[in-house]
Scaffold this motif. Structure first.
Motif: not given
Ligand code: FES
Ligand code: 5AD
Length: 358
Positions: A292, A324, A327, A332, A335-336, A339
């Motif tokens: 991603r 995911c 999660d 998420c 985490c996103m 990221r």
């Molecule tokens: Fe779902 Fe990283 S744990 S986006």
């Protein structure tokens, strides 16, 4: 790797610049850009595409909360893990209350777009869908609501639109008739698929089409037709991700699409459509741990973290090894954010509407 002559790189740069300038690509250039091994040229392609996205959307990435509300499906697409013939699929439907609590949680987490995605499930009649749409829009008038529930009649689409649905995702899957027939059973047709997209667009929806990269029988020519179709339709969104085999489908032993080709196509689509909303998909994150992030760096500007309840996540398996599934929504979401921050982008709390070039 053998070094590539200087003039060759120069030629590739010119081809990439021309795609951006003309907002179009010819078949030969597409073949070349999918085949080249030269990393310098590939990096140039991604850089141009990322710059094009930055000019329209800046260093911002839009987030959409994906709610996978049913994995029942009356269709039998050969590639898809929730096809009706897959007796191994553990079927579920979320109740209305469960859907609303996903939205509630999503709203708290900063989502301002909800995507209701599901198989083509006859349980969700138009009346049921309309009731759900109305309720979500009444509770969250500042949010956009996207539907992704397949092929319906014009009347159904109209009813959802009047109830408040704003956007609709319906990947065309492939714009080539013959290829379409190798991916779907005889009762499905490309003509109907395309007609649905035209109907949605005409009604006033923001529409998204798209296709899988590396699906069985895909060729440079079918991809070329995909790109031509996208140019004709002028959708607001284009969803592409690698094909990933699901073991209990007829394509269970086929090869997966590659991250490299997906990234190149994301960049090509970005250059042709600088304003389009382009997700870095979960499938891309599934074939590579940084898929991603790389998608964003290649020109994507949307991510769609999952808001579905953890209890059902490992049941919405269109393909194997989906990420995911264990999660929580909040995990998420953050985490996103991390990221995206790691590559210099910010996820924004907004509806994340299409920015028109008109
Ligand atoms: Fe779902 Fe990283 S744990 S986006
Ligand atoms: N691999 C990757 N993507 C898939 N989809 C369905 N099955 C697979 C698979 N095996 C995609 C289709 C569909 C979208 C919801 O998910 O393109 O339109």
């Amino acid at each position: 790797m053998a070094s590539v002559p200087k003039r060759c790189i120069q030629m590739l740069r010119e081809i990439i610049d021309r795609i951006e300038r003309e907002r179009n690509i010819d078949r030969e250039s597409l073949a070349l850009l999918l085949e080249i091994k030269d990393q310098e040229a590939v990096s140039y392609l991604h850089e141009r595409a990322r710059e094009a996205a930055d000019r329209v959307y800046g260093k911002q990435v839009f987030i959409r909360g994906l709610i996978e509300f049913t994995n029942y499906c009356k269709n039998d697409c050969f590639y898809c893990g929730i096809r009706r013939s897959n007796t191994c699929a553990d079927r579920y439907r979320l109740s209305e209350e469960e859907i609303f609590s996903c939205c509630e949680r999503g709203y708290e987490l900063g989502f301002r777009t909800f995507v209701l995605q599901g198989g083509e499930d006859p349980y969700y009649t138009d009346d049921r869908m309309v009731a759900i749409i109305r309720k979500i829009k009444r509770r969250y008038p500042d949010c956009a609501l996207t539907l992704s529930i397949g092929e319906k009649t014009k009347e159904s689409y109209q009813a959802y639109y009047e109830a408040g649905a704003d956007r609709y995702l319906l990947r065309h899957e492939t714009a080539n008739e013959e290829h379409y027939r190798t991916l779907h059973p005889a009762e499905m047709s490309l003509a109907n698929r395309k007609q649905c997209l035209w109907n949605l667009k005409e009604m006033g929806y923001q529409v998204g089409c798209g296709f899988m990269v590396g699906s069985p029988n895909q060729t440079v020519d079918t991809i070329y037709e995909d790109l031509q179709f996208i140019r004709e339709l002028q959708p607001h969104m284009v969803g592409i991700g690698p094909f990933i085999p699901q073991k209990d489908t007829p394509f269970g032993l086929e090869k997966a699409g590659t991250m490299e080709n997906t990234l190149r196509l994301l960049s090509i689509i970005r250059l042709i459509h600088p304003h389009v909303l382009l997700p870095a998909t979960t499938a891309l994150g599934t074939i590579h741990p940084l898929g991603r992030e790389k998608g964003i760096q290649a020109g994507a500007n949307v991510v769609m973290p999952n808001l579905s309840p953890v209890a059902v996540r490992d049941k919405y398996l269109l393909y194997d090894n989906k990420i995911c599934t264990g999660d929580e929504a909040a995990e998420c979401r953050y985490c996103m954010q991390r990221r995206m921050e790691s590559i210099g982008y910010e996820v924004v709390v907004s509806r994340g509407d299409y920015i028109s070039d008109k």
